[in-house]
Motif scaffolding. Structure first.
Motif, PDB file in Angstrom:
ATOM      1  N   GLY A  48       0.777  -1.242   0.000  1.00  0.00           N
ATOM      2  CA  GLY A  48       0.000   0.000   0.000  1.00  0.00           C
ATOM      3  C   GLY A  48       0.798   1.275   0.000  1.00  0.00           C
ATOM      4  N   GLY A  49       2.066   1.203   0.378  1.00  0.00           N
ATOM      5  CA  GLY A  49       2.883   2.403   0.364  1.00  0.00           C
ATOM      6  C   GLY A  49       2.776   3.239   1.625  1.00  0.00           C
ATOM      7  N   TYR A  50       2.273   2.654   2.699  1.00  0.00           N
ATOM      8  CA  TYR A  50       2.206   3.374   3.975  1.00  0.00           C
ATOM      9  C   TYR A  50       2.454   2.375   5.099  1.00  0.00           C
ATOM     10  N   PRO A  51       2.888   2.849   6.278  1.00  0.00           N
ATOM     11  CA  PRO A  51       3.159   1.929   7.393  1.00  0.00           C
ATOM     12  C   PRO A  51       1.870   1.347   7.961  1.00  0.00           C
ATOM     13  N   LEU A  52       1.721   0.037   7.868  1.00  0.00           N
ATOM     14  CA  LEU A  52       0.533  -0.640   8.375  1.00  0.00           C
ATOM     15  C   LEU A  52       0.539  -0.689   9.902  1.00  0.00           C
ATOM     16  N   PRO A  53      -0.646  -0.791  10.515  1.00  0.00           N
ATOM     17  CA  PRO A  53      -0.690  -0.999  11.970  1.00  0.00           C
ATOM     18  C   PRO A  53       0.069  -2.268  12.356  1.00  0.00           C
ATOM     19  N   ASP A  54       0.796  -2.196  13.466  1.00  0.00           N
ATOM     20  CA  ASP A  54       1.575  -3.347  13.906  1.00  0.00           C
ATOM     21  C   ASP A  54       0.691  -4.452  14.479  1.00  0.00           C
ATOM     22  N   SER A  55      -0.290  -4.072  15.301  1.00  0.00           N
ATOM     23  CA  SER A  55      -1.094  -5.107  15.965  1.00  0.00           C
ATOM     24  C   SER A  55      -2.467  -4.574  16.348  1.00  0.00           C
ATOM     25  N   ALA A  56      -3.158  -3.989  15.402  1.00  0.00           N
ATOM     26  CA  ALA A  56      -4.461  -3.400  15.703  1.00  0.00           C
ATOM     27  C   ALA A  56      -5.546  -4.465  15.814  1.00  0.00           C
ATOM     28  N   ARG A  57      -6.525  -4.195  16.639  1.00  0.00           N
ATOM     29  CA  ARG A  57      -7.731  -5.008  16.700  1.00  0.00           C
ATOM     30  C   ARG A  57      -8.705  -4.477  15.641  1.00  0.00           C
ATOM     31  N   THR A  58      -9.389  -5.365  14.948  1.00  0.00           N
ATOM     32  CA  THR A  58     -10.387  -4.940  13.970  1.00  0.00           C
ATOM     33  C   THR A  58     -11.775  -5.356  14.451  1.00  0.00           C
ATOM     34  N   VAL A  59     -12.753  -4.473  14.248  1.00  0.00           N
ATOM     35  CA  VAL A  59     -14.117  -4.753  14.677  1.00  0.00           C
ATOM     36  C   VAL A  59     -15.073  -4.043  13.730  1.00  0.00           C
ATOM     37  N   VAL A  60     -16.217  -4.657  13.496  1.00  0.00           N
ATOM     38  CA  VAL A  60     -17.262  -4.048  12.665  1.00  0.00           C
ATOM     39  C   VAL A  60     -18.296  -3.407  13.589  1.00  0.00           C
ATOM     40  N   ASP A  61     -18.682  -2.184  13.247  1.00  0.00           N
ATOM     41  CA  ASP A  61     -19.721  -1.479  14.011  1.00  0.00           C
ATOM     42  C   ASP A  61     -21.082  -2.048  13.611  1.00  0.00           C
ATOM     43  N   SER A  62     -21.318  -3.293  14.015  1.00  0.00           N
ATOM     44  CA  SER A  62     -22.526  -3.994  13.595  1.00  0.00           C
ATOM     45  C   SER A  62     -23.784  -3.419  14.233  1.00  0.00           C
ATOM     46  N   LEU A 101     -19.325   7.345  25.452  1.00  0.00           N
ATOM     47  CA  LEU A 101     -18.115   6.539  25.489  1.00  0.00           C
ATOM     48  C   LEU A 101     -18.405   5.119  25.988  1.00  0.00           C
ATOM     49  N   THR A 102     -19.268   5.003  26.988  1.00  0.00           N
ATOM     50  CA  THR A 102     -19.641   3.679  27.494  1.00  0.00           C
ATOM     51  C   THR A 102     -20.276   2.841  26.385  1.00  0.00           C
ATOM     52  N   LEU A 103     -21.139   3.468  25.598  1.00  0.00           N
ATOM     53  CA  LEU A 103     -21.783   2.782  24.474  1.00  0.00           C
ATOM     54  C   LEU A 103     -20.747   2.236  23.502  1.00  0.00           C
ATOM     55  N   MET A 104     -19.769   3.055  23.143  1.00  0.00           N
ATOM     56  CA  MET A 104     -18.765   2.618  22.195  1.00  0.00           C
ATOM     57  C   MET A 104     -17.818   1.592  22.793  1.00  0.00           C
ATOM     58  N   ARG A 105     -17.469   1.768  24.068  1.00  0.00           N
ATOM     59  CA  ARG A 105     -16.588   0.796  24.704  1.00  0.00           C
ATOM     60  C   ARG A 105     -17.239  -0.588  24.724  1.00  0.00           C
ATOM     61  N   GLU A 106     -18.539  -0.647  24.952  1.00  0.00           N
ATOM     62  CA  GLU A 106     -19.222  -1.938  25.017  1.00  0.00           C
ATOM     63  C   GLU A 106     -19.243  -2.627  23.658  1.00  0.00           C
ATOM     64  N   HIS A 107     -19.468  -1.868  22.595  1.00  0.00           N
ATOM     65  CA  HIS A 107     -19.671  -2.479  21.289  1.00  0.00           C
ATOM     66  C   HIS A 107     -18.412  -2.533  20.421  1.00  0.00           C
ATOM     67  N   LEU A 108     -17.444  -1.638  20.696  1.00  0.00           N
ATOM     68  CA  LEU A 108     -16.286  -1.548  19.805  1.00  0.00           C
ATOM     69  C   LEU A 108     -14.963  -1.843  20.494  1.00  0.00           C
ATOM     70  N   TRP A 109     -14.880  -1.642  21.804  1.00  0.00           N
ATOM     71  CA  TRP A 109     -13.617  -1.818  22.515  1.00  0.00           C
ATOM     72  C   TRP A 109     -13.894  -2.327  23.920  1.00  0.00           C
ATOM     73  N   PRO A 110     -14.447  -3.505  24.038  1.00  0.00           N
ATOM     74  CA  PRO A 110     -14.836  -4.023  25.367  1.00  0.00           C
ATOM     75  C   PRO A 110     -13.624  -4.326  26.250  1.00  0.00           C
TER      76      PRO A 110
END
Length: 462
Positions: A420-434, A453-462
């Motif tokens: 891609g020509g750019y520095p990729l994330p080293d160890s990112a978590r991936t999640v879908v905002d389902s 923030l609580t809403l997002m932490r529960e669904h995207l970054w528990p």
């Protein structure tokens, strides 16, 4: 005490989404979706989806007044005028994107009648005028203001609200030139007060206010003033607000740090990022137009329906197509481009949508992280980003949310593009905002940041 539930409504060009959130604890209680009724009155679709949500949660909750964001009717169409294409015009362009605008025209330098003709054809909602650093030469900025005023006097299409975010020393003179000929003039702090120092927040706020005062009502999406009164911001601006909160945290609730959000829609693919400023890029080697550490890019040629052909063309240009796997993809994209509301009805068609989604993410991430070519196809890339420290990548969009393979597609497209020509994330978590919480959280930030923030932490970054 009766719990208070906030209805959060995102009125998109195709679908209206309603979420009910308990603001006492940040819990998502119910959701509903309805086709956006822009052909009649958008309130019809809002009311239908809201009733569905209300029926789901029952009568045991006190419902607050709905909060809305909107991208219906094309969202906010922004024109940018600056001194130089690689400095103030670039800075203003980045500020406009952060405000949720679709930047439809960027012009800079010496301007001629054909430039104003192009601005008129672009069907602007708002103009962002920038130029010069504070204390620097204001000659070009004053000339641009006078020229635009004269052009607006002759062309009705240019009598739009203007936000001036240039050299503060001449704000009054700029306003005096423009005020008799445009809908409104707002002067805010310079988007580029010093070379290398990007200051998008005041312009972002002013563009949001112009969107609320002038654009929403002007779209004539509803016969009632109630709709305009409920809308808080353009949807992309709302999402970026949520993304910033998720990265930063609030009070005792920690944020997740550096993150990227990629939203694949029918007409565009948007990429948002919040990154920790790089000391080297903020020092002597800094980008002259400033680096947008909290930013959004919009790829208007990358969508799964209206601009599906653009996905294939862009993927071909990037060398991403597989001659065997992608045989017939161009024809499938062309077919989709004339059927914006069509949904796949078999596994083969669903697989094509997933492939287009994967390609759109890869191209959009490349463009976002490698930077922009504001001055034309031969100009150098500006404003590139290092994504190595990104902790979280969130995917959004109907295909990602509704297909079980969506999470795997997101991870592969965002984490494995080594060419891609750019520095990729080293160890990112991936999640879908389902659960589609980003839009709802962005609407809650002003009054209920902890719940958001609580809403997002529960669904995207528990």
């Amino acid at each position: 005490m009766t719990p208070t539930v906030q209805l959060c409504v995102d009125v998109g060009s195709t679908y209206t989404k309603v979420a009910a959130v308990d603001v006492d604890n940040g819990k998502l209680l119910a959701q509903a979706t309805h086709h956006t009724t822009a052909d009649s009155d958008v309130l019809d679709g809002i009311e239908a989806a809201s009733k569905s949500v209300s029926d789901q949660i029952g009568a045991s909750y006190e419902l607050g007044r709905p909060l809305l964001c909107s991208s219906a009717g094309g969202g906010l169409r922004l024109g940018v005028v600056g001194n130089e294409p690689l400095v103030t015009a670039t800075a203003a362009h980045r500020a406009g994107l952060s405000a949720g605008a679709k930047v439809v025209s960027v012009i800079a330098g010496e301007l001629f009648d054909e430039d104003f003709d192009a601005l008129a054809r672009a069907e602007l909602d708002v103009l962002l005028l920038a130029g010069g650093t504070d204390g620097g030469d204001a000659t070009v900025l004053l000339t641009h203001a006078q020229q635009f005023a004269e052009a607006a006097a002759r062309r009705a299409q240019l009598r739009v609200p203007v936000v001036m975010a240039g050299n503060a020393a001449v704000a009054d003179e700029v306003a005096a030139h423009l005020a008799p000929h445009v809908a409104d003039v707002g002067c805010v702090d310079n988007v580029l007060p010093r070379i290398g120092q990007l200051n998008p927040a005041p312009a972002r706020h002013a563009l949001r206010e112009a969107f609320l005062r002038h654009v929403i009502a002007g779209k004539k999406l509803s016969a009632s003033a109630e709709f305009a009164e409920m809308v808080r911001a353009a949807t992309p601006d709302t999402v970026l607000t949520a993304v910033e909160l998720l990265a930063d945290g609030y009070g005792e609730i920690e944020g997740c740090g550096d993150l990227v959000v990629v939203d694949v829609g029918g007409a565009t693919t948007d990429v948002y990022s919040v990154l920790t400023p790089d000391a080297e890029l903020s020092g002597p080697r800094r980008e002259v137009a400033g680096t947008a550490w909290r930013s959004r890019t919009v790829e208007g040629d990358l969508g799964l329906r209206h601009s599906a052909v653009g996905v294939v063309e862009a993927a071909h240009a990037e060398g991403l197509l597989d001659p065997t796997r992608d045989q017939g993809l161009a024809e499938a994209a062309q077919w989709r481009s004339t059927r914006p509301s069509w949904l796949p009805d078999d596994t083969q068609q669903a697989a094509i949508d997933l492939r287009l989604t994967e390609l759109a993410i890869m191209v959009a991430m490349r463009r976002h992280a490698r930077g922009e070519r504001i001055g034309g196809p031969q100009t150098p890339l500006r404003g590139g980003k290092n994504l190595r420290a990104v902790e979280l990548i969130v995917g959004s969009g109907g295909v990602l949310r509704n297909r079980p393979e969506g999470a795997a597609i997101l991870a592969r497209a965002a984490m494995s593009d080594n060419a891609g020509g750019y520095p990729l994330p080293d160890s990112a978590r991936t999640v879908v905002d389902s659960a589609y919480v980003l839009g709802a959280a962005g609407l809650l930030v002003k009054d209920h940041p902890k719940a958001a923030l609580t809403l997002m932490r529960e669904h995207l970054w528990p």
